[in-house]
Design an enzyme around this catalytic site. Structure first.
Site, mmCIF file in Angstrom:
data_model
loop_
_atom_site.group_PDB
_atom_site.id
_atom_site.type_symbol
_atom_site.label_atom_id
_atom_site.label_comp_id
_atom_site.label_asym_id
_atom_site.label_seq_id
_atom_site.Cartn_x
_atom_site.Cartn_y
_atom_site.Cartn_z
ATOM 1 N N CYS A 12 0.822 -1.204 0.000
ATOM 2 C CA CYS A 12 0.000 0.000 0.000
ATOM 3 C C CYS A 12 0.852 1.247 0.000
ATOM 4 C CB CYS A 12 -0.879 0.068 1.263
ATOM 5 S SG CYS A 12 -1.902 -1.366 1.533
ATOM 6 N N GLY A 38 0.207 0.445 -5.121
ATOM 7 C CA GLY A 38 -1.054 -0.293 -5.039
ATOM 8 C C GLY A 38 -2.005 0.155 -6.118
ATOM 9 N N GLY A 114 1.264 -2.166 5.465
ATOM 10 C CA GLY A 114 1.987 -3.237 6.144
ATOM 11 C C GLY A 114 1.139 -4.474 6.324
ATOM 12 N N SER A 295 12.195 -0.677 -13.052
ATOM 13 C CA SER A 295 12.917 -0.569 -11.785
ATOM 14 C C SER A 295 14.345 -1.099 -11.866
ATOM 15 C CB SER A 295 12.159 -1.292 -10.666
ATOM 16 O OG SER A 295 12.041 -2.661 -10.949
ATOM 17 N N ASP A 357 18.433 -7.374 -14.095
ATOM 18 C CA ASP A 357 17.118 -7.182 -13.478
ATOM 19 C C ASP A 357 17.305 -7.006 -11.982
ATOM 20 O OD1 ASP A 357 14.409 -6.838 -13.400
ATOM 21 O OD2 ASP A 357 13.893 -8.947 -13.558
ATOM 22 N N ASP A 358 16.268 -6.438 -11.321
ATOM 23 C CA ASP A 358 16.380 -6.136 -9.897
ATOM 24 C C ASP A 358 16.239 -7.370 -9.026
ATOM 25 O OD1 ASP A 358 13.312 -6.238 -9.129
ATOM 26 O OD2 ASP A 358 13.478 -5.046 -10.951
#
Length: 468
Positions: A12, A38, A114, A295, A357-358
């Site tokens: 979130c 999210g 969380g 990313s 890649d991450d």
């Protein structure tokens, strides 16, 4: 591979405003900057000093607030908002936050980032006492604990309630009198406070959201803190002094936007250092370095700079395909990749490609992307991952809670390399990751939660202990 397809999802994003005109619009702008955290639902609760009003629904922020009247109705100079990805609770309207509770004597709204590790036990205890939950999310537990407390003040009730819950949480609570901020004792999730030019306060999961509304960062919320923001200003307190920083390392690796700073460390710069450290640890004989959008681009550029090879745009992402296309089956995910990514033939043809890649989580699309590059003419594809092997589930807010979902948990590196069809496969070491982030905290693993890689969880897992 591929953030959106590998189904590794942040839980979130939360955003709050106190003491600002058009708090509803500022909250909308802040949430828009947090949309990457999210995409299943969004909502805002606004406070006009007399009552709290809410609007929430399933979908992206722009879909939820598709009509001007939805946002215009949320008047007031304070508000909290939430964008949701479900880690606990189904994807249905009842679970979309912020949750607003109407009591006979008061109203309280809650936004939670969380995952609680003892929520199942607490819900069962509360239900046995007659409490009725209106959502299947774990977020609602806190408000029920506040209401059963016999402490004399709301502040003391919240302190008592927070000491009963376990796991990862960044909470924003809104009443007609205050905006209350709480972070778990390990600071698993990032949370920052900024100040607007007019003197109002802003709280956000990431600093990029502060930037979006023109707020200046004044402090990062620390583990165990309980902060009350009201017309009297900001009061900093603690709900516990038993703290040990263990912020989620995946925030730096994957979740956070590259223009965000976490505890004073720029995410893009940390990712570049991950790529550079990966190049030192696992060099490859190649002609070009290619990153998987988006990313992984920072890590790929760091790898290329360190190894002295050109960084090329060998893969193109379709920017007009939103994250809502996430599909539940392997076949549909792979079809989605074909719509999402394209190889640039003129760049990769005849080249030995180092593909950065991450992270690798389920690994379901790795083979497809390697083959995509080969079909475009790459003569070799060396796969380099700018994080350690993801071998253990997360119980503090990421939607991976079963070890069986993680390919690295039951396949060796040579086995994965063979499955993906790559010419070689190497991962960044834990030490390389820790040094790249560089928190320098006087804590285990330099203040990072590294449990995904080594199984060393910072807390007891309570309801999830059997899944460890």
């Amino acid at each position: 591979m591929l953030n959106e397809v590998k189904s590794l999802n942040e839980e979130c994003g939360v955003f709050g405003v106190w003491g600002a005109e058009n708090a509803n619009y500022l909250t909308y702008l802040g949430l828009h900057s947090l949309q990457h955290r999210g995409q299943e639902g969004a909502g805002i609760v606004a406070n006009d000093g007399k009552r709290l009003r809410t609007y929430r629904n399933l979908g992206l922020l722009t879909q939820v607030f598709s009509k001007p009247e939805f946002l215009n109705s949320l008047v007031g100079d304070s508000a909290i908002g939430h964008v949701r990805y479900s880690t606990a609770g189904e994807n249905k309207i009842e679970n979309v936050q912020p949750l607003l509770f109407d009591f006979t004597d008061s109203q309280i709204a809650l936004a939670h980032n969380g995952n609680l590790t003892n929520a199942i036990t607490l819900k069962k205890e509360l239900e046995e006492k007659g409490h009725i939950f209106k959502s299947s999310s774990d977020s609602e537990v806190l408000v029920h604990l506040i209401k059963v407390s016999n402490a004399p003040t709301l502040h003391e009730k919240i302190v008592e309630a927070l000491n009963k819950i376990q796991g990862g949480f960044a909470y924003l609570l809104l009443t007609k009198d205050a905006l209350i901020v709480a972070l778990d004792s390990h600071g698993f999730r990032p949370l920052s406070i900024g100040k607007l030019p007019n003197g109002g306060f802003v709280v956000a999961s990431e600093t990029c959201a502060l930037d979006a509304v023109g707020a200046t960062l004044i402090r990062n919320v620390q583990p165990g803190e309980l902060i009350t923001i009201s017309d009297s200003g900001m009061e900093i307190d603690h709900w516990t002094k038993k703290t040990q920083l263990a912020i989620c390392s995946m925030e730096f690796i994957y979740f956070a936007r590259p223009d965000s700073d976490i505890l004073g460390i720029n995410v893009h710069s940390a990712r570049k250092r991950m790529g550079a450290n990966l190049a030192k640890e696992a060099p490859a004989d190649g002609d070009i370095v290619v990153g998987v959008p988006n990313s992984s681009l920072s890590a790929a550029s760091g790898y290329a700079e360190e190894i002295g090879l050109p960084y090329e745009m060998g893969l193109i992402k379709n920017q007009y395909m939103g994250r809502e296309f996430i599909q539940p089956t392997k076949e549909l995910r792979e079809k989605s990749v074909r719509q999402k990514l394209a190889a640039v033939k003129g760049v990769v043809r005849g080249k030995r490609v180092i593909l950065v890649d991450d992270s690798i989580v389920r690994g379901t699309t790795c083979a497809y992307i390697v083959q995509l590059l080969r079909d475009a003419g790459a003569v070799e594809v060396h796969l380099r991952i700018a994080s350690p092997r993801f071998m253990h589930p997360c119980f503090y807010g990421i939607d991976i809670q079963e070890k069986s979902e993680l390919i690295a948990a039951h396949k060796s590196i040579p086995e994965m390399n063979q499955m993906f069809g790559s010419d070689s496969l190497k991962f960044l070491s834990e030490d390389g990751l820790i040094k790249a982030i560089g928190l320098n905290a006087d804590a285990p693993y330099s203040g990072l939660d590294m449990s995904y890689f080594n199984g060393d969880y910072p807390t007891y897992l309570y309801d999830y202990e059997s899944k460890k």
